[in-house]
Design a protein around this motif. Sequence first.
Motif, PDB file in Angstrom:
ATOM      1  N   ASN C  30       0.841  -1.206   0.000  1.00 43.65           N
ATOM      2  CA  ASN C  30       0.000   0.000   0.000  1.00 43.65           C
ATOM      3  C   ASN C  30       0.872   1.251   0.000  1.00 43.65           C
ATOM      4  O   ASN C  30       0.841   2.062   0.918  1.00 43.65           O
ATOM      5  N   HIS C  33       1.179   5.067  -5.841  1.00 46.81           N
ATOM      6  CA  HIS C  33       0.392   4.663  -6.997  1.00 46.81           C
ATOM      7  C   HIS C  33       1.151   3.651  -7.841  1.00 46.81           C
ATOM      8  O   HIS C  33       2.361   3.734  -7.971  1.00 46.81           O
ATOM      9  N   LYS C 241      -7.130  -3.152  -8.559  1.00 45.11           N
ATOM     10  CA  LYS C 241      -5.927  -2.979  -7.728  1.00 45.11           C
ATOM     11  C   LYS C 241      -5.229  -4.329  -7.572  1.00 45.11           C
ATOM     12  O   LYS C 241      -5.098  -4.879  -6.473  1.00 45.11           O
ATOM     13  N   ARG C 243      -2.271  -5.269  -7.558  1.00 41.24           N
ATOM     14  CA  ARG C 243      -1.064  -5.437  -6.743  1.00 41.24           C
ATOM     15  C   ARG C 243      -1.331  -6.115  -5.395  1.00 41.24           C
ATOM     16  O   ARG C 243      -0.455  -6.792  -4.859  1.00 41.24           O
TER      17      ARG C 243
ATOM     18  N   ASN D  14      -8.004   4.224  -9.630  1.00 41.41           N
ATOM     19  CA  ASN D  14      -7.644   2.925  -9.054  1.00 41.41           C
ATOM     20  C   ASN D  14      -6.157   2.605  -9.182  1.00 41.41           C
ATOM     21  O   ASN D  14      -5.742   1.483  -8.941  1.00 41.41           O
ATOM     22  N   ALA D  16      -4.411   4.445  -7.237  1.00 43.03           N
ATOM     23  CA  ALA D  16      -4.127   4.751  -5.837  1.00 43.03           C
ATOM     24  C   ALA D  16      -4.165   3.469  -5.016  1.00 43.03           C
ATOM     25  O   ALA D  16      -4.644   2.424  -5.479  1.00 43.03           O
ATOM     26  N   GLY D  17      -3.685   3.578  -3.777  1.00 41.29           N
ATOM     27  CA  GLY D  17      -3.721   2.428  -2.885  1.00 41.29           C
ATOM     28  C   GLY D  17      -4.980   2.434  -2.035  1.00 41.29           C
ATOM     29  O   GLY D  17      -6.062   2.776  -2.514  1.00 41.29           O
ATOM     30  N   VAL D  18      -4.791   2.070  -0.771  1.00 38.33           N
ATOM     31  CA  VAL D  18      -5.910   1.883   0.140  1.00 38.33           C
ATOM     32  C   VAL D  18      -5.817   2.927   1.251  1.00 38.33           C
ATOM     33  O   VAL D  18      -4.726   3.207   1.749  1.00 38.33           O
ATOM     34  N   HIS D  19      -6.947   3.483   1.626  1.00 38.27           N
ATOM     35  CA  HIS D  19      -6.947   4.459   2.710  1.00 38.27           C
ATOM     36  C   HIS D  19      -6.527   3.784   4.024  1.00 38.27           C
ATOM     37  O   HIS D  19      -6.894   2.642   4.290  1.00 38.27           O
ATOM     38  N   LEU D  23      -7.393   0.007   5.631  1.00 36.78           N
ATOM     39  CA  LEU D  23      -6.376  -1.011   5.894  1.00 36.78           C
ATOM     40  C   LEU D  23      -6.422  -1.448   7.359  1.00 36.78           C
ATOM     41  O   LEU D  23      -6.289  -2.641   7.674  1.00 36.78           O
ATOM     42  N   ILE D  26      -9.253  -3.827   7.893  1.00 39.60           N
ATOM     43  CA  ILE D  26      -8.914  -5.170   7.396  1.00 39.60           C
ATOM     44  C   ILE D  26      -8.107  -5.918   8.444  1.00 39.60           C
ATOM     45  O   ILE D  26      -8.400  -7.077   8.774  1.00 39.60           O
ATOM     46  N   ALA D 207     -13.633   0.513  -4.637  1.00 42.75           N
ATOM     47  CA  ALA D 207     -12.210   0.524  -4.989  1.00 42.75           C
ATOM     48  C   ALA D 207     -11.716   1.893  -5.448  1.00 42.75           C
ATOM     49  O   ALA D 207     -10.557   2.238  -5.244  1.00 42.75           O
ATOM     50  N   LYS D 208     -12.570   2.672  -6.088  1.00 40.03           N
ATOM     51  CA  LYS D 208     -12.110   3.971  -6.588  1.00 40.03           C
ATOM     52  C   LYS D 208     -12.147   5.039  -5.506  1.00 40.03           C
ATOM     53  O   LYS D 208     -11.812   6.192  -5.744  1.00 40.03           O
ATOM     54  N   GLY D 210     -10.894   4.447  -2.161  1.00 46.43           N
ATOM     55  CA  GLY D 210     -10.045   4.139  -1.031  1.00 46.43           C
ATOM     56  C   GLY D 210     -10.101   2.721  -0.511  1.00 46.43           C
ATOM     57  O   GLY D 210      -9.375   2.362   0.413  1.00 46.43           O
ATOM     58  N   MET D 211     -10.951   1.875  -1.102  1.00 46.31           N
ATOM     59  CA  MET D 211     -10.950   0.476  -0.700  1.00 46.31           C
ATOM     60  C   MET D 211      -9.947  -0.322  -1.542  1.00 46.31           C
ATOM     61  O   MET D 211      -9.450   0.142  -2.564  1.00 46.31           O
ATOM     62  N   MET D 212      -9.644  -1.532  -1.080  1.00 43.70           N
ATOM     63  CA  MET D 212      -8.700  -2.403  -1.771  1.00 43.70           C
ATOM     64  C   MET D 212      -9.421  -3.166  -2.885  1.00 43.70           C
ATOM     65  O   MET D 212      -8.927  -3.274  -4.000  1.00 43.70           O
ATOM     66  N   TYR D 213     -10.582  -3.698  -2.541  1.00 41.48           N
ATOM     67  CA  TYR D 213     -11.438  -4.424  -3.480  1.00 41.48           C
ATOM     68  C   TYR D 213     -12.802  -4.525  -2.826  1.00 41.48           C
ATOM     69  O   TYR D 213     -12.932  -4.319  -1.608  1.00 41.48           O
ATOM     70  N   PHE D 244     -13.660  -9.595   4.985  1.00 40.44           N
ATOM     71  CA  PHE D 244     -12.648  -8.580   4.658  1.00 40.44           C
ATOM     72  C   PHE D 244     -13.174  -7.516   3.686  1.00 40.44           C
ATOM     73  O   PHE D 244     -12.625  -6.437   3.606  1.00 40.44           O
TER      74      PHE D 244
END
Lengths: 346, 346, 346, 346
Positions: C30, C33, C241, C243, D14, D16-19, D23, D26, D207-208, D210-213, D244
């Motif tokens: 995480n 980008h 995502k 990754r 997307n 970007a990573g995860v807020h 995280l 999770i 996902a767009k 701040g979530m991972m999936y 999750f």
Amino acid sequence: MKKPKTSRSFASDNNAGVHADVLKAIAAANDGHVVAYGDDPYTARAVKLFREHVGKDAEVYFVFGGTGANVLGLKAGTEAHNAIICAQTAHINVDECGAPEKFTGCKLLPINSPDGKIRVDQIKPLLHEVGFEHHVQPRVISVSQATEMGTVYTPRELLALGKFAHDNDMLLHVDGARIANAAASLKVKLKDITKDAGVDILSFGGAKNGMMYGEAVVFFDRSLAKNFKYTRKQGTHLPSKMRFISAQFEALLSNNLWRQNALHANAMAQLLAGELKKIPQIKITQKVESNGVFAIVPQKYVALLQKHYFFYVWNEEISEVRFMTSFDTTEEDISAFVALVRKTVK
Amino acid sequence: MKKPKTSRSFASDNNAGVHADVLKAIAAANDGHVVAYGDDPYTARAVKLFREHVGKDAEVYFVFGGTGANVLGLKAGTEAHNAIICAQTAHINVDECGAPEKFTGCKLLPINSPDGKIRVDQIKPLLHEVGFEHHVQPRVISVSQATEMGTVYTPRELLALGKFAHDNDMLLHVDGARIANAAASLKVKLKDITKDAGVDILSFGGAKNGMMYGEAVVFFDRSLAKNFKYTRKQGTHLPSKMRFISAQFEALLSNNLWRQNALHANAMAQLLAGELKKIPQIKITQKVESNGVFAIVPQKYVALLQKHYFFYVWNEEISEVRFMTSFDTTEEDISAFVALVRKTVK
Amino acid sequence: MKKPKTSRSFASDNNAGVHADVLKAIAAANDGHVVAYGDDPYTARAVKLFREHVGKDAEVYFVFGGTGANVLGLKAGTEAHNAIICAQTAHINVDECGAPEKFTGCKLLPINSPDGKIRVDQIKPLLHEVGFEHHVQPRVISVSQATEMGTVYTPRELLALGKFAHDNDMLLHVDGARIANAAASLKVKLKDITKDAGVDILSFGGAKNGMMYGEAVVFFDRSLAKNFKYTRKQGTHLPSKMRFISAQFEALLSNNLWRQNALHANAMAQLLAGELKKIPQIKITQKVESNGVFAIVPQKYVALLQKHYFFYVWNEEISEVRFMTSFDTTEEDISAFVALVRKTVK
Amino acid sequence: MKKPKTSRSFASDNNAGVHADVLKAIAAANDGHVVAYGDDPYTARAVKLFREHVGKDAEVYFVFGGTGANVLGLKAGTEAHNAIICAQTAHINVDECGAPEKFTGCKLLPINSPDGKIRVDQIKPLLHEVGFEHHVQPRVISVSQATEMGTVYTPRELLALGKFAHDNDMLLHVDGARIANAAASLKVKLKDITKDAGVDILSFGGAKNGMMYGEAVVFFDRSLAKNFKYTRKQGTHLPSKMRFISAQFEALLSNNLWRQNALHANAMAQLLAGELKKIPQIKITQKVESNGVFAIVPQKYVALLQKHYFFYVWNEEISEVRFMTSFDTTEEDISAFVALVRKTVK
């Protein structure tokens, strides 16, 4: 063989041609222009006739062929996550190259059935998983009438299946490619083994009973037919020159032709079975209730017979073969064939 | 109308009946038993005849109807992630209730085309996304010959589309529901606008040119036909009494019947268009190159004419209507209709 | 129960959470980008690692989940008229709500198998109908490794299936939701039971072995992967995502974590089975070769045990239950559970 | 670039990573065992939170990704003969590789729309063919909120579409991959642009923002959800370790995080657009109403800029590019990028 072209085989009832009255009706329908796709007087009359036979509320749709009739009828009653319960031997399970799965998305749940018929007790265990999203959800019980093994469901047997289906939020579908043979065998009206037996969706067969082409999908629960005109078109089974199917059905359903053809075919099967039973080397394996005769014929004789007559080996392991009779089989056909069998096994 | 049953409308070429020679061939084929599903001498002869017309390496498969022919042919050339490029007006795009999408899983990419024809320059921009997995991948260019607007692709135009297709790892598909009309119009052989024009897959139409039912899927690239027998069966289009389709094709492809029927229908369209052009209130909107005439008829007259003759309004906004002629349209039909038009617009 | 939240059940290996190293890898990924959809360094490294484990020519594609992996992998190897041969107990047959049929159009041909494994001799009879268009055409043999019954195919058994598949123009597919458990049980490398055993398509499971989500579809026959990037996207399994899946696989395939997790789960199953065997009222019903223990527990005890521990009854008729262990099952979990069982049956 | 790993591009939200809060949630959810497939307390809480935001009668189902959410939601509202009306630019039309057609069987009817929005007047002509079986039957109006062009439907605009849909026996579907950005932009509650605007089916994007999936399919007409649990499973989108995803949604929907993230991304887009507007060589082409900025950048500069920042050319013909901002874009990111642009165009 001197006249192979006109010889009648026992391979299949769709090796026969077309009944003279049906051909005449086709020719008579070839008169000027009518609107295509079913909005024509021939179709109106044929649908009306159907309703006289199976009940006035029935919704009737004509299609080109039998696999199409089965697949589209099943589609009308299912969603993709459903399962269709049928006999292992069912045409939809073994003879349609996966058409039901491809078009409906459903899984078929075949039930082992030596005589081609399925019973409520065999279906019950398949409902254990109802409500669990990991498993397909049974929605249709599909039976063949007559079955692919030549046997016939009684009205009482159908009623039991229909009641069980409805008690469990399911539908009863009948593959009636040979429903005329079944009704003739049972000495009942078509309504007795369809609407009045709890059937929801019916494939009504024409081609195996003297028609050239054309089958009907009949809905007894009209709500199932709500969008069927679109399903038929998207399913590539809306005939443009519909009148020529309708005219055939009009002929078949008039003057009791459907029953005469079926009675004759059934009688020829009885005659054949009766003669074969007298030959000790041959063993009849299924009840002869419609126009099919299943028999164990020692393997060494099969090839000899097939030199003269085309027929199918049903079960290679036990050398079981199938003989089908049709509306145009004659007593002479039977006696000639039986004579050959007698000569062969001697 | 005294004899509405035998009146000939201009609604559609499949409102016509069956040509006498075709009907005769059907009756002649009703002779004894033959093996079902195409393993019969009628089918062997019909396939042979096809190959004489379109090339000896062609693979030929008969099916029940035109939508089936299109959908199954397209399926043979695609995977579900592909796209099929066609004219906005294409039958596969607007008149098959989504059958191509349902059966192939593919997306159709329609191209705006006032005359029903598409050109290479219109296709090029659709290839921008080739190779990107987010986008469907164009695989087939499908054209109608003759088009739904009555126009016809020249061999040179087809060649250009075929070359472009092959240069870009695509296939050229022809919806030939009216290919006979196109060949007759162009005064060429069937081979000139199929195999020799780079066509890979062809739906060859019978019903709009005097047959009762039955179309052919023809593959010029034999590798595409490798599994087509399964696709046809799973696609519910393997006719059991195949001989009756084959006999019709045998009649149609013999004695130049296919061309005579098409030439006649085309000539009737020319006659009709020529007469309508003389009426100042009516404006012909498309080139008359096959058996369809498109014309703007003032809205107030349309309803009056439709009291006597059934025909379709093609474009309500501009009151454009379509008149189709067929193999059985007579000069009297035309003159009677034109007289009515003249009387109506006066 | 005092701490139900953290108690470890024996219901399923996906009731467990995520291994600490996997979670750490997610957090580490995480960071700023990267390009979406797999064009990132994490994915490149994870694919490279996969190839070190299963062979350098393997094509590796990540997807969200296991049913998706199975369905898309099978789609890559089939056409709609094909059949997929599998065990009656296979996850694709009973636990995916008909997803394989819906997405591939194929029929599944289940083989009865008490231990979850299928043998060549059982497959042979299903090939009788090859070449006949009325029947679906077998194309894939799909096996689960480890099986749903906790058993494991030896490399030799897989080789026999692979050879038979290839000799008959078929493919060998492995549902490897628990392939790590199988490899750990067999004490072999992943390559020994995939590429080197003749496997063509593999679903490689992550979630049941300590990952949060993410599975891989691996092709050993690269030609099958030709259009898979489109199939994955159209199949709704291209993670944006990516990754975060890749980072998990990188962790799992590094430092032998995949094998440690599997060895531990397997060892816990052995421990549990060993203890249960000592209890005379309980009968182990399957070989314990991976992380599942199947046992007949008298019905009266099942409900009592389920008050404290969640687990599934596998076969109600014989009161057979399934206990699954996972990477985080502890010896204390086992001894606490066994103590409860002993107390209950006393 | 010194730290490419942590640089923030403007290619896509997307990338970007995860807020951090997501995280954290999770990690917190990784606590012991819970029942798989959604029967767990995390999922119960997340669904409850959803209902607080969009209405207590909503049916909420979590799936892995956005294309899955769209396709499965659309499937729930359609039959295969239906059509789905959408903008030409819609994600379902151009960015899902034909997944909607493949899974639903429906045809998409795209409407030309320069700003990504569609209006009732554009939809009306598509209903001319309702009731005719030759044509697909429009059943769903699908809009993207925010659109792929960065624009946003007002509640009043949605209401008009919803009313028109319901007046014509159709449904309103919203692809809400960026619905948080839309609600933030409009300064309204989620309920104002979903339930209260007449929306029937919603894809709610995670996902767009701040979530991972993980995405949610939300039904406001509960009857549409009747069989959705089966559709989700058969559609391969039932996550095993559901908790999750649920934990992520719980974090996103708590403490206004969803709105904060969206407001921030939107503000960054405004900042970027404001700065770019000052550069005479650059022309903003769309209203900036969410987190996307569309601009014509002379072609010679595009390549130079792409050496440092990854972004997509949207329309090559006019050299229009797209810049997306995300929850983690900083003012420094903007000023650094704008400085580069200024330097480049000088």
